[in-house]
Design an enzyme around this catalytic site. Structure first.
Site, mmCIF file in Angstrom:
data_model
loop_
_atom_site.group_PDB
_atom_site.id
_atom_site.type_symbol
_atom_site.label_atom_id
_atom_site.label_comp_id
_atom_site.label_asym_id
_atom_site.label_seq_id
_atom_site.Cartn_x
_atom_site.Cartn_y
_atom_site.Cartn_z
ATOM 1 N N CYS A 197 -20.013 -22.990 48.961
ATOM 2 C CA CYS A 197 -20.124 -23.090 48.140
ATOM 3 C C CYS A 197 -21.154 -21.441 48.130
ATOM 4 C CB CYS A 197 -20.704 -23.797 47.704
ATOM 5 S SG CYS A 197 -20.937 -23.555 45.666
ATOM 6 N N HIS A 228 -17.762 -28.515 47.578
ATOM 7 C CA HIS A 228 -19.474 -29.482 48.947
ATOM 8 C C HIS A 228 -18.675 -30.334 49.952
ATOM 9 C CE1 HIS A 228 -22.943 -27.034 47.159
ATOM 10 N NE2 HIS A 228 -22.022 -27.450 45.970
ATOM 11 N N GLU A 272 -19.927 -32.063 52.049
ATOM 12 C CA GLU A 272 -21.421 -32.954 52.296
ATOM 13 C C GLU A 272 -21.614 -33.665 51.365
ATOM 14 O OE1 GLU A 272 -21.431 -29.910 51.334
ATOM 15 O OE2 GLU A 272 -23.267 -29.267 50.111
#
Ligand code: XMP
Length: 510
Positions: free
Chosen positions: A79, A167, A169
């Site tokens: 990001c 993202h 994660e």
């Protein structure tokens, strides 16, 4: 030493999640604020740049110096990290015409690049940015796009530098862990050597080295963290570890005796100190929740101090502090802001104790502490024990505290927790307890009118206690618990179930 990933934090709310995903691959990671990046990068095998609340286009955006990293070791920008590299190395980042938040799907994928191996067309990814990379730097190529984001993933050619605007994660990125694994295992060459067994072996060796023949004091709370810390230290230094387990009179029914026996069974050198009366005396007449906490904290320090003096020549104080307690994050205003929580139970020990602090779990997340506990053969009932607040039942008795109220609440709590276990519900709940309300209400028992107390049952699901949902316990179960409490706990004639989530409510009532 284990292979390590350095996560440079630019203040994103998701940075801890990157560390967790990396750890799930049995790879050790460290989060360090970008402006405290270590000079010596040799302990690290790869670097990940986190997201950030900043726009790369703003004046005060972080501008890390990547000269020792980019092109020299595997690097992944997530990001903000991706946008920073695009802007800094000659590409273009602009405010996007549509805000890119939430779910998106990958539409084109450069699947012959190892970075995106196994990632499927239409794979869902999580976007959260208002800038977008409109032009890539020279020498960079696009690896994936979504309908709205052309350069969703890109890489610099002839070097192991990758970047993604989404993202990976966040769980909503359904193949996010695969992408992180592709980067770390296939591209950076990690082998996944960070296992609980390896952690135990390494930590015990380190503790032996650091502590030598010194004596160490540890306050046990009955919870998972301090117990795992104790077992690790015990393996390293045996009876030079002096554990102190204080009964503040506010624990669950029989907990002090049972847990003390359990600790002794582990071979720990532990002293149980029953200071219930001191705590109850100090709490007499106090109704304010913060005053209760202060009074309990003060007596704890006094008792702990008295007991520590008995351990001649002690040099160290061990604590069960875990990673989320010590991570420093970067504030949205750019400066690093240390958000270090003091350890609830032994925080605030007076300076004159002059003990050095040892914290063997300070790099672990809660679930990792549990895995380490298993590797140390700790019994499941201790590993899976619900969190319990340091001030104990004091903050579950609304209003002032008396010995009679404590014992009433202990009975009701034991019934509720016992029923959760009996019905196989205990492990489905993150935390549960009973609250004694400062309310009396009319009831009828036999032919008599009663005017007695009311208790509330609380059971929540959560992952970290920061947010929580009330648990949809079956009605017949609630009915059984309610009957049992009203029939068996003298002085209670009404039971209610708390159906509030956090936020806006909290888990505890005080
Ligand atoms: P709240 O009520 O803030 O609780 O939603 C979140 C978690 O923290 C625990 N808690 C405490 N733990 N000392 C502690 O050691 C405290 O003063 C304290 N207050 C709340 C609570 O039990 C829950 O797990």
């Amino acid at each position: 030493m284990h292979q390590k990933v350095l996560i440079l934090d630019f203040g994103s709310q998701y940075t801890q999640l990157i560390a967790r995903r990396v750890r799930e691959l049995n790879i050790f990671s460290e989060i360090i604020p970008f402006n405290k990046a270590p000079e010596d990068l040799s302990p690290y095998k790869a670097v990940i740049l986190s997201g950030s609340p900043h726009s790369v286009r703003s004046e005060d955006a972080p501008r890390p110096d990547l000269s020792k990293i980019k092109g020299k070791m595997p690097l992944l920008g997530v990001c903000f990290g991706a946008q920073f590299m695009a802007a800094h190395y000659g590409g273009k980042v602009e405010a996007s015409s549509i805000r890119e938040y939430g779910r998106a799907n990958l539409k084109t994928i450069h699947s012959d690049d190892a970075f995106l191996k196994g990632i499927e067309i239409d794979s869902q990814v999580w976007m959260s940015h208002s800038d977008t990379i409109t032009e890539l730097p020279e020498g960079a190529i696009c690896l994936a796009s979504t309908a709205d984001v052309k350069n969703a993933a890109y890489r610099f050619q002839n070097e192991e530098t990758y970047a993604i605007q989404f993202h990976p994660e966040v769980y909503h990125s359904t193949q996010g862990t695969q992408i992180i694994s592709n980067f770390l295992m296939d591209i950076a060459g990690f082998t996944g050597d960070w296992t609980p067994d390896a952690f135990v072996e390494e930590t015990v060796a380190e503790l032996k080295e650091t502590l030598g023949d010194d004596r160490v004091i540890l306050g046990l709370s009955g919870g998972v963290d301090s117990s795992v810390a104790a077992l690790l230290l015990h393996q390293a230094i045996g009876s030079n570890l002096h554990c102190i387990f204080v009964n503040n009179g506010l624990l669950r029914k029989n907990e002090f005796e049972e847990v003390l026996e359990q600790y002794k069974g582990f071979g720990l050198n532990v002293k149980g100190v029953d200071a219930s009366d001191r705590f109850l005396d100090a709490l007499a007449g106090i109704s304010d929740p913060e005053k209760k906490r202060k009074a309990i904290g003060k007596i704890f320090v006094d008792v702990f101090d008295d007991e520590s003096k008995e351990v001649e020549g002690a040099k160290w104080l061990a604590q069960g502090t875990i990673y989320p307690d010590v991570i420093e994050s970067v504030s949205a205003t750019g400066g690093p802001s240390a958000t270090i929580k003091s350890h609830h139970n032994v925080g605030g020990l007076p300076d004159y104790m002059k003990l050095k602090v040892v914290e063997p779990l300070k790099k672990l997340f809660k679930d990792e502490v549990r895995r380490v506990g298993r590797s140390l053969n700790m019994p499941e009932d201790l590993i899976g024990r619900h969190p319990f607040p340091g001030p104990g039942l004091a903050i579950r008795i609304l209003g002032d505290i008396t010995a009679e109220k404590v014992s009433l609440l202990q009975e009701a709590d034991a019934i509720f927790i016992g029923a959760l276990k009996r019905h196989g519900l205990y492990d489905r709940v993150w935390q549960a307890g009973v609250i004694l309300l400062p309310v009396q209400s009319v009831g009828v028992m036999g032919d008599e009118r009663t005017y007695e107390r009311c208790v509330a049952l609380r059971a929540v699901e959560s992952t970290d206690g920061m947010t929580a949902d009330w648990v949809d316990l079956p009605y017949p179960f609630l009915q059984e618990v309610s009957n049992e409490i009203i029939n068996r706990v003298k002085g209670v004639n009404r039971v209610v179930y708390d159906i509030s989530s956090k936020p806006p409510a909290t888990i505890e009532w005080e």
